[in-house]
Design an enzyme around this catalytic site. Structure first.
Site, PDB file in Angstrom:
ATOM      1  N   ASN A   9       0.861  -1.046   0.283  1.00  0.00           N
ATOM      2  CA  ASN A   9      -0.067   0.207  -0.184  1.00  0.00           C
ATOM      3  C   ASN A   9       1.372   1.531   0.740  1.00  0.00           C
ATOM      4  O   ASN A   9       1.509   1.735   0.860  1.00  0.00           O
ATOM      5  CB  ASN A   9      -1.171   0.420   1.318  1.00  0.00           C
ATOM      6  CG  ASN A   9      -1.947   1.947   1.098  1.00  0.00           C
ATOM      7  OD1 ASN A   9      -2.006   1.482   0.499  1.00  0.00           O
ATOM      8  ND2 ASN A   9      -2.486   1.217   2.539  1.00  0.00           N
ATOM      9  N   LYS A  11       0.342   3.625  -0.514  1.00  0.00           N
ATOM     10  CA  LYS A  11      -0.531   5.346   0.244  1.00  0.00           C
ATOM     11  C   LYS A  11      -0.089   6.465  -0.565  1.00  0.00           C
ATOM     12  O   LYS A  11       0.216   6.525  -2.092  1.00  0.00           O
ATOM     13  CB  LYS A  11      -0.182   5.664   1.403  1.00  0.00           C
ATOM     14  CG  LYS A  11      -0.289   4.180   2.000  1.00  0.00           C
ATOM     15  CD  LYS A  11      -0.426   4.697   4.382  1.00  0.00           C
ATOM     16  CE  LYS A  11      -0.148   3.188   5.151  1.00  0.00           C
ATOM     17  NZ  LYS A  11      -0.268   3.364   5.824  1.00  0.00           N
ATOM     18  N   HIS A  97      -9.866   1.566   4.601  1.00  0.00           N
ATOM     19  CA  HIS A  97      -7.844   1.407   5.280  1.00  0.00           C
ATOM     20  C   HIS A  97      -9.207   2.983   6.944  1.00  0.00           C
ATOM     21  O   HIS A  97      -9.751   3.894   6.336  1.00  0.00           O
ATOM     22  CB  HIS A  97      -7.419   2.189   4.318  1.00  0.00           C
ATOM     23  CG  HIS A  97      -5.983   2.345   5.313  1.00  0.00           C
ATOM     24  ND1 HIS A  97      -6.030   3.257   5.705  1.00  0.00           N
ATOM     25  CD2 HIS A  97      -5.098   1.057   5.022  1.00  0.00           C
ATOM     26  CE1 HIS A  97      -4.126   2.881   6.501  1.00  0.00           C
ATOM     27  NE2 HIS A  97      -3.423   1.692   5.790  1.00  0.00           N
ATOM     28  N   GLU A  99      -7.345   5.499   7.805  1.00  0.00           N
ATOM     29  CA  GLU A  99      -6.997   6.749   6.886  1.00  0.00           C
ATOM     30  C   GLU A  99      -8.232   6.921   6.136  1.00  0.00           C
ATOM     31  O   GLU A  99      -8.672   7.944   6.353  1.00  0.00           O
ATOM     32  CB  GLU A  99      -5.486   6.399   6.406  1.00  0.00           C
ATOM     33  CG  GLU A  99      -4.632   6.015   7.516  1.00  0.00           C
ATOM     34  CD  GLU A  99      -3.066   6.139   6.397  1.00  0.00           C
ATOM     35  OE1 GLU A  99      -3.019   5.327   5.224  1.00  0.00           O
ATOM     36  OE2 GLU A  99      -2.338   4.536   7.494  1.00  0.00           O
ATOM     37  N   GLU A 169      -5.691  -4.521   9.865  1.00  0.00           N
ATOM     38  CA  GLU A 169      -5.172  -3.616  10.967  1.00  0.00           C
ATOM     39  C   GLU A 169      -5.255  -2.580  11.977  1.00  0.00           C
ATOM     40  O   GLU A 169      -6.161  -1.691  11.809  1.00  0.00           O
ATOM     41  CB  GLU A 169      -5.265  -3.010   9.253  1.00  0.00           C
ATOM     42  CG  GLU A 169      -4.497  -3.476   7.852  1.00  0.00           C
ATOM     43  CD  GLU A 169      -3.932  -2.487   7.410  1.00  0.00           C
ATOM     44  OE1 GLU A 169      -3.161  -2.726   7.044  1.00  0.00           O
ATOM     45  OE2 GLU A 169      -4.534  -1.340   7.028  1.00  0.00           O
ATOM     46  N   GLY A 175       2.499   2.249  10.848  1.00  0.00           N
ATOM     47  CA  GLY A 175       2.407   3.231  10.742  1.00  0.00           C
ATOM     48  C   GLY A 175       3.711   4.152  12.502  1.00  0.00           C
ATOM     49  O   GLY A 175       4.826   4.552  12.037  1.00  0.00           O
ATOM     50  N   SER A 215       3.061  -2.215   9.993  1.00  0.00           N
ATOM     51  CA  SER A 215       4.189  -1.996  10.844  1.00  0.00           C
ATOM     52  C   SER A 215       4.903  -3.678  10.293  1.00  0.00           C
ATOM     53  O   SER A 215       5.795  -4.488  10.618  1.00  0.00           O
ATOM     54  CB  SER A 215       4.543  -2.037  11.665  1.00  0.00           C
ATOM     55  OG  SER A 215       3.900  -0.795  12.645  1.00  0.00           O
TER      56      SER A 215
END
Ligand code: PGA
Length: 253
Positions: A9, A11, A97, A99, A169, A175, A215
């Site tokens: 991904n 991003k 996702h 985010e 996730e 991250g 991660s």
């Protein structure tokens, strides 16, 4: 046999030239994949056509969008539809996702609409779920994630859910460098599979790939992917480094 997937991904990272170089470095490694093993690259929209043509000679390597609209077509400036993705040959799309849920207010009902549009256009959704740190600290992560699944996925028929890839996730691991332990990942993946089994039966649940994200890196991929219910990973930061991501693809073995 369930599909095992190493999904990158990217991003909102990489210029076009950087993306082209990164993809070609990973492809040049020619990691040989078995029939049930895939590498998928979720790249920014403007790079989809370039990336799709770059993987066209590499069986088991696919390109994914990172998002699509919950609307079919029309006056939605700036949106990209599932029909458009299909029309350029894109077969995967990340949906929900964390985010997007957090920064773009995507809720479970909207994600159900996106899933429907992907499936209607022969696109495999990579549906993301996962809890924030406060939920994990409260110990209510199982029911939280179960609700994400039931509100976005459980209107699907068994035939449709078979085409969905799930990515667990935990937000506290994205991250942050803080990976869920392989025991924590396995525990949640087994829970998700039992929730799927209760709704759709064992056979269907056993066939659904559940990826872990948060991660993942070369140093922990082998251990995570060796968990019985972890069928690969959705990888952010480490997918931007060719040699890291090559090792993550190799960890599928
Ligand atoms: P990360 O991101 O690997 O950088 O934690 C994973 C993701 O958000 O998909």
């Amino acid at each position: 046999m369930r599909k095992q997937i190493a999904a990158a991904n990217w991003k909102m990272n990489c210029t076009y030239a950087e993306g082209e170089k990164l993809l070609s470095e990973v492809l040049d490694a020619q990691v040989a994949l078995k029939d049930h093993q895939l590498a998928v690259f979720a790249v920014p929209f403007p790079y989809l056509i370039m990336a799709n043509s770059a993987v066209s000679d590499s069986p088991n390597y696919f390109i994914s969008a990172q998002n699509c609209s919950n609307k079919k077509s029309g006056a939605y400036t700036g949106e990209v539809s599932a029909v458009m993705l299909d029309s350029i040959g894109i077969r995967y799309c990340v949906i929900g996702h964390s985010e997007r849920r957090e920064y773009f207010m995507e809720d479970n009902a909207m994600l159900a609409e996106k899933l429907n549009l992907c499936l209607a256009n022969k696109i495999t959704p990579i549906f993301c779920c996962g809890e924030a740190l406060n939920i994990r600290e409260d110990g209510t992560q199982n029911s939280f994630v179960e609700q994400q699944l039931s509100e976005s996925l459980f209107h699907l028929t068994p035939e449709e859910i078979n085409k969905v890839v799930i990515a667990y996730e935990p937000i506290w691991a994205i991250g942050t460098g803080k990976t869920a332990s392989s025991a924590q990942a396995q525990e949640m993946h087994a829970h998700l599979r039992s929730v799927l089994a209760a709704k759709y039966g064992n056979n269907t649940a056993e066939g659904i790939s559940i990826l872990y994200g948060g991660s993942v890196k070369a140093a922990n991929a082998v251990e995570l992917f060796s968990c019985p219910d972890v069928d690969g990973g959705l990888v952010g930061g480490a997918s931007l480094n060719a040699s890291e991501f090559i090792q993550i693809i190799e960890a599928l073995k």
